[in-house]
Design a protein around this motif. Sequence first.
Motif, short mmCIF file in Angstrom:
data_model
loop_
_atom_site.label_atom_id
_atom_site.label_comp_id
_atom_site.label_asym_id
_atom_site.label_seq_id
_atom_site.Cartn_x
_atom_site.Cartn_y
_atom_site.Cartn_z
N GLN A 122 44.62 36.73 39.77
CA GLN A 122 45.50 36.27 38.69
C GLN A 122 46.29 35.02 39.08
O GLN A 122 46.28 34.03 38.35
CB GLN A 122 46.46 37.41 38.31
CG GLN A 122 47.43 37.04 37.19
CD GLN A 122 46.72 36.69 35.88
OE1 GLN A 122 45.68 37.27 35.56
NE2 GLN A 122 47.28 35.76 35.14
N GLY A 178 46.80 39.25 27.70
CA GLY A 178 46.93 39.94 28.98
C GLY A 178 47.66 41.25 28.94
O GLY A 178 47.39 42.13 29.75
N TRP A 224 40.12 42.42 35.51
CA TRP A 224 40.59 41.03 35.42
C TRP A 224 39.71 40.21 34.49
O TRP A 224 40.21 39.47 33.64
CB TRP A 224 40.63 40.40 36.81
CG TRP A 224 41.16 38.99 36.80
CD1 TRP A 224 42.47 38.61 36.80
CD2 TRP A 224 40.40 37.78 36.77
NE1 TRP A 224 42.58 37.23 36.78
CE2 TRP A 224 41.32 36.70 36.76
CE3 TRP A 224 39.03 37.50 36.76
CZ2 TRP A 224 40.91 35.37 36.75
CZ3 TRP A 224 38.61 36.17 36.75
CH2 TRP A 224 39.54 35.12 36.74
#
Length: 282
Positions: free
Chosen positions: A57, A145, A136
């Motif tokens: 991330q 997200g 992810w």
Amino acid sequence: MFANYLIGLREGLEASLIVCILVAYLVKTGNRHRLPPVWAGVGIAVALSLAFGALLQFGSSTLTFRAQEILGGSLSVLAVGLVTWMVFWMRRTARHLTSELRGKLDAALTLGTGALVLTSFLAVGREGLETSLFIWTAVQAGGDGLRPLLGALLGLATAVVLGRLFYQGAVRINLAGFFRWTGAMLVVVAAGVLAYGVHDLQEGDVLPGLHTLAFDIGDTVPPDSWYGTLLKGVFNFQPDPTVLQVVVWLLYLVPVMAFFLAPERRRPAVPTGRAAGEASTG
């Protein structure tokens, strides 16, 4: 959110079952005092998986747009490959998972504490790294997200609760059937992630055809509508995919689903004892 809940549930339940089998076997064989190394291996695996997710991330956020697209697309393809291997592996070994893990644990008990830590770490770590990578890439594909991440966390929490209930004997289900049908749903999710990865690689100028659309039904299925959001969340549906995305989606989904749902071939029984001797001399 549902797709990521399914990912968290499926992957988390595999890890939970592995931990339950390891713990239950040590307890039943009078090796309760050897549990701390097992939990240490599990803790290290969880910490490594979280660190890997954080690296993906925060590491990707420092890249240029083109580099982000190339990284995201490449990791999407890698995640789909790992998940495809995982669902076929679990389909093949679900019935024999307990005996396989017990064999590894017996060998580790004879080698000592370090072997126990390594055994539990490897058993859980593989699931954790696959989960971090696939969640992810699915979050990146979803474009929002918070809700995908929340769905994944709820799936993992459900898996932990189910794992505890399995250990206590309160829940008994057909694990082979469970992993078969959740695996089929994951194949559909993976097809969408793969198509999204192809689009990323097209935006990164790695693959051609970014402006060659297969169709555009954005007016019929607006992306911001409730049904557009639902299709996006569950199937990674895109109202204006490129021709290459559609081709790759079909080339992955159709054969993989056909092979996955095909009946398993049973291995012929190996003759033993007197019958084997008669067969060899006949």
